[in-house]
Design a protein around this motif. Structure first.
Motif, PDB file in Angstrom:
ATOM      1  N   ASN A  58      31.706   0.870  29.673  1.00 54.27           N
ATOM      2  CA  ASN A  58      32.213  -0.036  28.646  1.00 54.27           C
ATOM      3  C   ASN A  58      31.250  -1.162  28.373  1.00 54.27           C
TER       4      ASN A  58
ATOM      5  N   VAL B 120      38.579  -1.564  21.771  1.00 53.40           N
ATOM      6  CA  VAL B 120      39.703  -2.479  21.954  1.00 53.40           C
ATOM      7  C   VAL B 120      39.272  -3.859  21.493  1.00 53.40           C
TER       8      VAL B 120
ATOM      9  N   LEU C 181      39.331  -7.676  21.179  1.00 50.56           N
ATOM     10  CA  LEU C 181      39.891  -8.717  22.038  1.00 50.56           C
ATOM     11  C   LEU C 181      40.394  -9.884  21.191  1.00 50.56           C
ATOM     12  N   ASN C 182      39.697 -10.140  20.104  1.00 46.68           N
ATOM     13  CA  ASN C 182      40.053 -11.220  19.195  1.00 46.68           C
ATOM     14  C   ASN C 182      39.269 -10.980  17.913  1.00 46.68           C
TER      15      ASN C 182
ATOM     16  N   ILE D  63      35.756  -4.522  22.861  1.00 45.88           N
ATOM     17  CA  ILE D  63      35.170  -3.720  23.927  1.00 45.88           C
ATOM     18  C   ILE D  63      35.039  -2.291  23.433  1.00 45.88           C
TER      19      ILE D  63
ATOM     20  N   VAL E 172      42.349  -2.661  29.874  1.00 46.70           N
ATOM     21  CA  VAL E 172      41.459  -3.697  29.373  1.00 46.70           C
ATOM     22  C   VAL E 172      42.219  -5.015  29.423  1.00 46.70           C
ATOM     23  N   THR E 173      41.559  -6.048  29.935  1.00 50.11           N
ATOM     24  CA  THR E 173      42.233  -7.348  29.989  1.00 50.11           C
ATOM     25  C   THR E 173      41.785  -8.210  28.820  1.00 50.11           C
ATOM     26  N   ASP E 174      42.498  -9.310  28.648  1.00 49.13           N
ATOM     27  CA  ASP E 174      42.177 -10.212  27.537  1.00 49.13           C
ATOM     28  C   ASP E 174      40.808 -10.868  27.717  1.00 49.13           C
ATOM     29  N   THR E 175      40.262 -10.809  28.916  1.00 45.54           N
ATOM     30  CA  THR E 175      38.924 -11.376  29.109  1.00 45.54           C
ATOM     31  C   THR E 175      37.834 -10.332  28.934  1.00 45.54           C
ATOM     32  N   GLY E 176      38.238  -9.129  28.600  1.00 43.79           N
ATOM     33  CA  GLY E 176      37.234  -8.104  28.369  1.00 43.79           C
ATOM     34  C   GLY E 176      36.857  -7.331  29.609  1.00 43.79           C
ATOM     35  N   TYR E 177      37.640  -7.502  30.636  1.00 38.86           N
ATOM     36  CA  TYR E 177      37.388  -6.767  31.863  1.00 38.86           C
ATOM     37  C   TYR E 177      38.010  -5.380  31.754  1.00 38.86           C
ATOM     38  N   VAL E 178      37.247  -4.372  32.138  1.00 37.74           N
ATOM     39  CA  VAL E 178      37.733  -2.998  32.031  1.00 37.74           C
ATOM     40  C   VAL E 178      37.788  -2.354  33.398  1.00 37.74           C
TER      41      VAL E 178
ATOM     42  N   PHE F 138      27.656 -11.659  27.172  1.00 35.88           N
ATOM     43  CA  PHE F 138      29.078 -11.468  26.940  1.00 35.88           C
ATOM     44  C   PHE F 138      29.886 -11.246  28.190  1.00 35.88           C
ATOM     45  N   GLU F 139      29.460 -10.264  28.957  1.00 35.78           N
ATOM     46  CA  GLU F 139      30.263  -9.938  30.127  1.00 35.78           C
ATOM     47  C   GLU F 139      30.144 -11.033  31.179  1.00 35.78           C
TER      48      GLU F 139
ATOM     49  N   MET G  46      30.921  -4.951  25.934  1.00 37.29           N
ATOM     50  CA  MET G  46      31.501  -5.857  24.954  1.00 37.29           C
ATOM     51  C   MET G  46      30.533  -5.980  23.778  1.00 37.29           C
TER      52      MET G  46
ATOM     53  N   ARG H 199      22.662 -15.177  24.994  1.00 33.91           N
ATOM     54  CA  ARG H 199      24.096 -15.103  24.739  1.00 33.91           C
ATOM     55  C   ARG H 199      24.622 -13.877  25.488  1.00 33.91           C
TER      56      ARG H 199
ATOM     57  N   GLU I 219      36.438 -11.968  17.099  1.00 33.16           N
ATOM     58  CA  GLU I 219      34.979 -11.955  17.199  1.00 33.16           C
ATOM     59  C   GLU I 219      34.408 -10.841  18.057  1.00 33.16           C
TER      60      GLU I 219
ATOM     61  N   SER J 134      37.137 -18.583  23.069  1.00 36.81           N
ATOM     62  CA  SER J 134      36.797 -18.089  21.733  1.00 36.81           C
ATOM     63  C   SER J 134      37.540 -16.801  21.422  1.00 36.81           C
ATOM     64  N   LYS J 135      38.240 -16.271  22.405  1.00 36.26           N
ATOM     65  CA  LYS J 135      38.912 -14.991  22.167  1.00 36.26           C
ATOM     66  C   LYS J 135      40.331 -15.176  21.679  1.00 36.26           C
TER      67      LYS J 135
END
Lengths: 343, 343
Positions: free
Chosen positions: B160, B140, B142-143, B148, A152-158, A101-102, B162, A99, B145, A342-343
């Motif tokens: 950083n 931060v 994200l949602n 970051i 930080v973006t909504d996709t978790g990119y920093v 994440f990034e 996740m 699993r 679940e 899922s976010k």
DNA sequence: TGTTAGCACTCTTTTATAACGAGTGCTAAA
DNA sequence: TTTAGCACTCGTTATAAAAGAGTGCTAACA
């Protein structure tokens, strides 16, 4: 138009050459099961195929090898969508087993597996963050002079960048500043960030914060180029094992080209969505004229995100590589979509 | 002990071989200005030098080349600290010409310039953040679940990761959590972060936050390995231009080794501070047995931070490379110290 | 006694030549 | 239309000879 027999012969020649890297002669062809004609017949057909421009000779009395035009035809018309064998499927699936994440990790792992599986060089253009939306901006002052801006973006990119603080600014102001930015900019796609800052945020800021303009330009500057679709490579040295690259000069040119990330970036990026095959000179770069590049795009939901590519010799296992790329790009899209949704 | 004449002859042989990559014969030596003896005399001396183990022959009747032991002696005793020529000085200075903020950028640029200047491969071990101190932790979400975790060090380094949020945690708790972390951990060296979290912070947290333990382990996990001293390379393909690497297999082994970052990391990292020269087999890796590795360390204030290295053939321009590395590491240390102190 | 001229010898590199073999194109027969 | 046969081409391999760079050793020299 080509006769069935010509097609058969051509296909067998290409397949054989892809396997062996040796020019294919009429006699060795005639020995194959699938081919029932005499070597003389085959020679005649080969002469015809050469005349159309599908085959070439390396010298007057050598066997035939496919020309670029030949490969083109082979790829466009002779490639039946082949089933991946179980091993390959397993390997690709292993990318998604843990699993992860990034997105970047996932992409990097894909590049690695792909190059190991094919023994070619894999190039993956990482997820485009262009259309990602801002989740949060943070500013961390390091001292009186410098601070770090983090987005930080909504996709978790920093993404982060250091910038100069205007002299004499106080901590309270910075906090206010950040709050306003977050209020106004959350949800804005990254590529619009810069213009939005000036258009919509500047005014509000000017009302609340004293030395806002110096601050603003510093920040805006930092946010200017967060669109870093990074390139990931796998098996850069695999080309050295290919017999067509036993020539040091060729290898050097190719590797130097690959190392030059900006160029590679352009080459990979310009490909349209779906599977794309560029053969030899079609690549438009002399260092790559003995190479073929196969690209596949992946996406999140319906937004095109990035590209996976395989760079190999023109004598490449087109069928297998295409199947692999199709399979992987689909899986990658699914995985990323799931991750994102899922976010 | 070696006579002056032997020293002279040996030095000239090494210098000549470094320049030409060709075995050096007695006749061509006797023609040089600095050498006034007849070829026969030189031959006698060469035989002696060979007996000591400083010179080798590639075959019975070839000229001499330096042995590894010879290079060792050359590097240890025959290398006079040479002045860098103006061009080199300018090139190195150009690294610091622009006002660059991020240490990483500076380091990356150093690698690039170094490889261009020498035509060898440069490897730079980026600043160790090990002893950097925590400036700020941010989380931060994200949602529901995932979130970051971002840490910023006092040197402006940002890391950083996740992580999963424990189900049902609320935003207020996260905020409290972060505040406590910052309160307790600011100023703590990164390498102690993990242990400190469990030792000192866990108790406080347990009193304030409900599902603190799940959260804690997620976070602690994210902070586990932020010690990423990254490797930066320059001129990976330069080796292909060296005549000793005209052999594809050798090149492939070497490049594969270089690509394998973990191994390279160990090899570079284990070097003591100051200038260090490893010649051929001294490197302890078969792929590098025709290579020499010269390393120099750089630091901020007095804390050793990272390493700059040049990888070239054993027949390397030791004198020039060492001067370059000395010069660059000093300048780099100064620049980084200035950057750091100003904070 | 240290230095050097001379020479036979060694080993790689280059050049030349021939033999081999995989493959072709063409012709003529099936 | 297919195929067997054959002369021819050209890269590859093998062999031999010649060239060249360099050595080690001996004997003469200052």
């Amino acid at each position: 138009m080509l006769s069935d027999r010509q097609l058969l012969i051509f296909q067998v020649i290409v397949d054989d050459f892809i396997r062996s890297a040796q020019p294919v002669g009429s006699r060795s062809l005639s020995k194959k099961e699938e081919i029932q004609f005499s070597s003389a017949t085959i020679r005649n057909e080969m002469a015809d195929l050469e005349e159309i421009g599908f085959l070439e000779k390396t010298h007057t009395s050598s066997g035939r090898i496919p020309s670029e035009k030949g490969y083109r035809f082979y790829v466009d018309h002779l490639l039946s969508p082949q089933q991946l064998d179980a091993k390959d499927v397993d390997s690709v699936r292993s990318i998604f087993a843990e699993r992860i994440f990034e997105m970047e990790k996932l992409v990097q792992k894909s590049a690695k597996i792909l190059s190991e599986l094919t023994n070619y060089t894999s190039i993956v253009l990482g997820p485009a963050v262009r259309e990602n939306r801002l989740k949060r901006i943070q500013i961390v002052p390091l001292n009186n002079e410098a601070a770090i801006a983090i987005i930080v973006t909504d996709t978790g990119y920093v993404e982060n960048k250091m910038f100069h603080l205007p002299p004499g600014i106080d901590t309270g102001d910075i906090e206010k500043f950040v709050n306003i930015l977050n209020e106004r900019l959350t949800g804005v796609p990254l590529e619009e960030l810069n213009s939005k800052i000036y258009k919509e945020v500047a005014l509000v800021l000017s009302q609340h914060i004293r030395s806002y303009d110096a601050m603003l330009s510093s920040i805006a500057d930092s946010l200017k180029l967060p669109v870093n679709e990074r390139l990931f490579f796998g098996g850069k040295t695999n080309m050295l094992s290919q017999p067509e690259f036993h020539d040091i000069v060729k290898v050097k040119n190719l590797l130097t080209m690959i190392e030059h990330e900006e160029d590679m970036y352009d080459i990979i990026r310009q490909n349209p969505s779906g599977i794309n095959v560029k053969i030899g000179k079609e690549n438009g770069v002399s260092a790559m004229e003995d190479c073929s590049l196969i690209t596949a795009t992946y996406s999140i939901a319906s937004e095109q995100l990035g590209t996976i590519a395989i760079l190999g010799p023109t004598r490449m296992e087109y069928s297998r590589v295409i199947s692999l790329l199709k399979f992987l790009s689909t899986d990658l899209s699914t995985a990323l979509t799931k991750l994102y949704q899922s976010k």
